[in-house]
Motif scaffolding. Structure first.
Motif, PDB file in Angstrom:
ATOM      1  N   GLU A 211      -2.684   8.939  -6.268  1.00 50.51           N
ATOM      2  CA  GLU A 211      -3.594   8.755  -5.226  1.00 50.51           C
ATOM      3  C   GLU A 211      -3.087   7.550  -4.578  1.00 50.51           C
ATOM      4  O   GLU A 211      -2.182   6.916  -4.743  1.00 50.51           O
ATOM      5  CB  GLU A 211      -4.898   8.249  -5.868  1.00 50.51           C
ATOM      6  CG  GLU A 211      -5.266   8.939  -7.015  1.00 50.51           C
ATOM      7  CD  GLU A 211      -6.424   8.355  -8.101  1.00 50.51           C
ATOM      8  OE1 GLU A 211      -7.180   8.975  -8.894  1.00 50.51           O
ATOM      9  OE2 GLU A 211      -6.860   6.928  -7.881  1.00 50.51           O
ATOM     10  N   ASP A 212      -3.767   7.541  -3.152  1.00 50.93           N
ATOM     11  CA  ASP A 212      -3.691   6.359  -2.451  1.00 50.93           C
ATOM     12  C   ASP A 212      -3.823   5.082  -3.059  1.00 50.93           C
ATOM     13  O   ASP A 212      -4.635   5.016  -3.894  1.00 50.93           O
ATOM     14  CB  ASP A 212      -4.649   6.310  -1.376  1.00 50.93           C
ATOM     15  CG  ASP A 212      -4.287   7.616  -0.145  1.00 50.93           C
ATOM     16  OD1 ASP A 212      -3.240   7.868  -0.357  1.00 50.93           O
ATOM     17  OD2 ASP A 212      -5.075   7.788   0.520  1.00 50.93           O
ATOM     18  N   SER A 213      -2.640   4.001  -3.193  1.00 48.34           N
ATOM     19  CA  SER A 213      -2.813   2.975  -3.968  1.00 48.34           C
ATOM     20  C   SER A 213      -2.257   1.830  -3.505  1.00 48.34           C
ATOM     21  O   SER A 213      -1.935   1.597  -2.320  1.00 48.34           O
ATOM     22  CB  SER A 213      -1.914   3.324  -5.392  1.00 48.34           C
ATOM     23  OG  SER A 213      -1.973   4.445  -5.902  1.00 48.34           O
ATOM     24  N   GLU A 214      -2.929   0.663  -4.308  1.00 50.29           N
ATOM     25  CA  GLU A 214      -2.379  -0.529  -3.528  1.00 50.29           C
ATOM     26  C   GLU A 214      -1.749  -1.256  -5.029  1.00 50.29           C
ATOM     27  O   GLU A 214      -2.389  -1.455  -5.881  1.00 50.29           O
ATOM     28  CB  GLU A 214      -3.651  -1.469  -3.206  1.00 50.29           C
ATOM     29  CG  GLU A 214      -3.161  -2.620  -2.505  1.00 50.29           C
ATOM     30  CD  GLU A 214      -4.570  -3.402  -1.990  1.00 50.29           C
ATOM     31  OE1 GLU A 214      -5.095  -4.271  -2.655  1.00 50.29           O
ATOM     32  OE2 GLU A 214      -4.805  -2.822  -0.895  1.00 50.29           O
TER      33      GLU A 214
ATOM     34  N   LYS B 294       0.841  -1.154   0.134  1.00 50.21           N
ATOM     35  CA  LYS B 294       0.035  -0.070   0.026  1.00 50.21           C
ATOM     36  C   LYS B 294       0.845   1.198   0.082  1.00 50.21           C
ATOM     37  O   LYS B 294       1.917   1.371   0.642  1.00 50.21           O
ATOM     38  CB  LYS B 294      -1.008  -0.049   1.193  1.00 50.21           C
ATOM     39  CG  LYS B 294      -2.044  -1.075   1.012  1.00 50.21           C
ATOM     40  CD  LYS B 294      -3.021  -0.956   2.077  1.00 50.21           C
ATOM     41  CE  LYS B 294      -4.191  -2.089   2.355  1.00 50.21           C
ATOM     42  NZ  LYS B 294      -5.122  -1.955   3.371  1.00 50.21           N
ATOM     43  N   VAL B 295       0.595   1.982  -0.841  1.00 49.85           N
ATOM     44  CA  VAL B 295       1.453   3.443  -0.920  1.00 49.85           C
ATOM     45  C   VAL B 295       0.531   4.503  -1.020  1.00 49.85           C
ATOM     46  O   VAL B 295      -0.561   4.657  -1.591  1.00 49.85           O
ATOM     47  CB  VAL B 295       2.143   3.400  -2.111  1.00 49.85           C
ATOM     48  CG1 VAL B 295       3.513   2.404  -2.136  1.00 49.85           C
ATOM     49  CG2 VAL B 295       1.319   3.258  -3.428  1.00 49.85           C
ATOM     50  N   ALA B 296       0.856   5.603  -0.087  1.00 50.08           N
ATOM     51  CA  ALA B 296      -0.007   6.646   0.103  1.00 50.08           C
ATOM     52  C   ALA B 296       0.148   7.607  -0.919  1.00 50.08           C
ATOM     53  O   ALA B 296       1.326   7.764  -1.522  1.00 50.08           O
ATOM     54  CB  ALA B 296       0.111   7.432   1.259  1.00 50.08           C
ATOM     55  N   LYS B 297      -0.766   8.716  -1.157  1.00 43.84           N
ATOM     56  CA  LYS B 297      -0.394   9.712  -2.249  1.00 43.84           C
ATOM     57  C   LYS B 297       0.642  10.525  -1.945  1.00 43.84           C
ATOM     58  O   LYS B 297       1.236  10.610  -1.129  1.00 43.84           O
ATOM     59  CB  LYS B 297      -1.735  10.735  -2.050  1.00 43.84           C
ATOM     60  CG  LYS B 297      -1.682  11.450  -2.940  1.00 43.84           C
ATOM     61  CD  LYS B 297      -3.004  12.539  -3.232  1.00 43.84           C
ATOM     62  CE  LYS B 297      -2.855  13.864  -4.045  1.00 43.84           C
ATOM     63  NZ  LYS B 297      -4.024  14.885  -3.931  1.00 43.84           N
ATOM     64  N   ASN B 298       1.564  10.659  -3.051  1.00 45.65           N
ATOM     65  CA  ASN B 298       3.031  11.258  -3.080  1.00 45.65           C
ATOM     66  C   ASN B 298       3.924  10.422  -2.748  1.00 45.65           C
ATOM     67  O   ASN B 298       5.209  10.822  -2.459  1.00 45.65           O
ATOM     68  CB  ASN B 298       2.861  12.452  -2.466  1.00 45.65           C
ATOM     69  CG  ASN B 298       2.063  13.539  -2.916  1.00 45.65           C
ATOM     70  OD1 ASN B 298       1.779  13.486  -4.076  1.00 45.65           O
ATOM     71  ND2 ASN B 298       1.136  14.323  -2.093  1.00 45.65           N
ATOM     72  N   ASP B 299       3.661   9.038  -2.367  1.00 48.19           N
ATOM     73  CA  ASP B 299       4.862   8.295  -1.803  1.00 48.19           C
ATOM     74  C   ASP B 299       5.495   7.811  -3.061  1.00 48.19           C
ATOM     75  O   ASP B 299       4.991   7.462  -4.161  1.00 48.19           O
ATOM     76  CB  ASP B 299       4.170   6.900  -1.101  1.00 48.19           C
ATOM     77  CG  ASP B 299       3.983   7.246   0.602  1.00 48.19           C
ATOM     78  OD1 ASP B 299       4.267   8.683   0.771  1.00 48.19           O
ATOM     79  OD2 ASP B 299       3.401   6.528   1.179  1.00 48.19           O
TER      80      ASP B 299
ATOM     81  N   ALA C 259       3.079   7.448  -6.193  1.00 49.75           N
ATOM     82  CA  ALA C 259       1.574   7.710  -6.337  1.00 49.75           C
ATOM     83  C   ALA C 259       0.752   8.656  -6.354  1.00 49.75           C
ATOM     84  O   ALA C 259       1.264   9.710  -5.838  1.00 49.75           O
ATOM     85  CB  ALA C 259       1.115   6.904  -5.006  1.00 49.75           C
TER      86      ALA C 259
ATOM     87  N   GLY D  15      -5.939   2.498  -7.465  1.00 54.52           N
ATOM     88  CA  GLY D  15      -5.189   3.830  -7.334  1.00 54.52           C
ATOM     89  C   GLY D  15      -4.826   4.138  -8.627  1.00 54.52           C
ATOM     90  O   GLY D  15      -5.079   3.593  -9.769  1.00 54.52           O
TER      91      GLY D  15
END
Length: 197
Positions: A98-101, A30-35, A96, A53
């Motif tokens: 968006e918040d993504s998987e 899982k990666v948060a937005k801007n990660d 990322a 995402g």
């Protein structure tokens, strides 16, 4: 993992009863937005499959300007292939939007699938050739098409992204300024506006 299972069963034609066993060959992240999944100077270790995402890959020039190479929404793959397969330091960032998987696929993920299910080899080869064709078309578009033609091509390739990404990112992908993109959109709106008679 709905999207990867659909991709394996419907696109690569892995036997449905074997799709679930493929999960042994990838990790979920899982990666948060801007990660970041990859930064400049790192070695890319995975192909990234977007389960949920939106991800982008871009470079930054010497003036600090961002140039988006690719967007990857759900069910798309994204990676720096030069870094992944030739062990070169990456010149790109994968981040990322968006918040993504994402699923982390080892470089030999598809090779292992072909070994296990030889019948998917032709499909896998076609997908690779389509990827190369897409890259060639993108280069030709940037070199020879008008801003309007590039924008229309973008809409065709990424029909659901217009409301998901800011205008400056679309402009970056198209290789034009946000102001130019705004003009293109206004001209297209005029052309497509039909008055009642």
């Amino acid at each position: 993992m709905k999207n990867i299972n659909t991709y394996l069963a419907n696109i690569l034609e892995v036997p449905v009863e074997n799709v679930s066993t493929c999960s042994l060959h990838y990790e979920i992240k899982k990666v948060a937005k801007n990660d970041f999944l990859l930064q400049y100077g790192e070695i890319c270790r995975y192909n990234f499959f977007v389960e949920k995402g939106l991800i982008k890959m871009y470079s930054i020039d010497k003036n600090g300007k961002e140039h988006i190479i690719q967007f990857a929404p759900e069910s798309w793959l994204i990676s720096d292939r030069s870094s992944l397969y030739f062990n070169e330091k990456s010149v790109y960032y994968i981040e990322a939007v968006e918040d993504s998987e994402v699923l982390l696929l080892q470089p030999d993920f598809f090779k292992k699938l072909v070994e296990q299910f030889p019948n998917i080899a032709p499909k896998n080869d076609i997908l690779l050739q389509k990827h190369v064709r897409s890259l060639q078309n993108r280069i030709n578009s940037l070199l020879g098409e008008t801003a309007e033609e590039r924008y229309l091509r973008f809409i065709k390739m990424y029909p659901d992204l217009l409301l998901r990404v800011p205008q400056w990112m679309i402009a970056s992908y198209l290789g034009i300024t946000p102001e130019s993109l705004s003009r293109v959109r206004k001209e297209l709106a005029k052309k497509n506006f039909v008055t009642d008679k």
